[in-house]
Design an enzyme around this catalytic site. Structure first.
Site, PDB file in Angstrom:
ATOM      1  N   HIS A  16       0.834  -1.202   0.000  1.00  0.00           N
ATOM      2  CA  HIS A  16       0.000   0.000   0.000  1.00  0.00           C
ATOM      3  C   HIS A  16       0.871   1.256   0.000  1.00  0.00           C
ATOM      4  O   HIS A  16       2.044   1.229   0.371  1.00  0.00           O
ATOM      5  CB  HIS A  16      -0.937  -0.003   1.211  1.00  0.00           C
ATOM      6  CG  HIS A  16      -0.220  -0.002   2.537  1.00  0.00           C
ATOM      7  ND1 HIS A  16       0.334   1.141   3.070  1.00  0.00           N
ATOM      8  CD2 HIS A  16       0.042  -0.996   3.400  1.00  0.00           C
ATOM      9  CE1 HIS A  16       0.893   0.856   4.224  1.00  0.00           C
ATOM     10  NE2 HIS A  16       0.743  -0.440   4.443  1.00  0.00           N
ATOM     11  N   GLU A 103      -2.351  -7.640   7.228  1.00  0.00           N
ATOM     12  CA  GLU A 103      -1.049  -7.248   7.718  1.00  0.00           C
ATOM     13  C   GLU A 103      -0.729  -7.886   9.078  1.00  0.00           C
ATOM     14  O   GLU A 103      -1.597  -8.381   9.773  1.00  0.00           O
ATOM     15  CB  GLU A 103      -0.982  -5.720   7.831  1.00  0.00           C
ATOM     16  CG  GLU A 103      -0.897  -5.036   6.478  1.00  0.00           C
ATOM     17  CD  GLU A 103      -2.209  -4.974   5.702  1.00  0.00           C
ATOM     18  OE1 GLU A 103      -3.191  -5.650   6.074  1.00  0.00           O
ATOM     19  OE2 GLU A 103      -2.255  -4.263   4.703  1.00  0.00           O
TER      20      GLU A 103
END
Length: 191
Positions: A16, A103
């Site tokens: 990201h 994550e």
């Protein structure tokens, strides 16, 4: 991609773009953060260069796209791909959001900097002789490197679509797979 390589499976991983916490070095796992304006620019710049017809990642040739459920990962996907490509991938059922790609769970260290984590661990009586190392010591109340390596190795084997054949399968990793080698290496380094 050259035609001779067209049948070789490939995996592309996109991280990201920048968030407020990545900008100032804070560990971000489960906290939902949006991309900063610079993060959006980063992703747009990368997408322009690598994604599109005839580019490294040609959306018409993707077998499947897997996305973390985190807002920053979802935003990154939305920015990387053109709307018509997203619609085509969605219509072909080639997009999946999966928690298996979420994550790292930083536990007690979520939102803290390395300096803050090391101070906290000393307060907890840890790391009196050597400073905290996430790869060796993991996260109190969260994950350790071995669980991430497990996810990295098992996810491709359990993915709903085998990219080389399109068949639905749950292949077991071969002992010589690179993930196994990587996990074994990390386990030995931690000992």
């Amino acid at each position: 991609m050259a035609d001779k390589d067209a049948s070789t499976p490939r995996v592309y991983i996109a991280r990201h773009g920048e968030t407020e916490w990545t900008k100032n070095g804070r560990y971000t796992g489960t906290t939902e953060l949006e991309l900063t304006a610079d993060g959006v620019k980063q992703v747009k710049g990368s997408g322009t260069v690598i994604i599109g017809t005839g580019k490294l990642i040609d959306p018409t040739k993707l077998a499947h796209v897997f996305i973390s459920p985190r807002k920053r990962a979802q935003m990154t996907f939305d920015i990387l791909f053109e709307e018509n490509d997203k619609q085509s991938l969605q219509a072909a059922q080639k997009i999946s959001t999966t928690k298996r790609l979420a994550e790292w769970d930083y536990g007690l260290y979520e939102g803290l900097s390395t300096r803050e984590i090391r101070a906290l661990r000393k307060e907890h009586g840890l790391d009196q002789e050597t400073p905290w190392d996430i790869w060796r010591d993991g996260c109190e109340g969260g994950e350790y490197a071995t669980s991430l390596l497990y996810k990295a190795c098992v996810f491709p084997a359990q993915a709903p679509q085998d990219v080389s054949t399109g068949d639905v399968s749950a292949r077991q990793p071969h002992p010589r797979d690179s993930c196994y080698t990587g996990a074994e290496y990390a386990r030995r380094k931690a000992l």
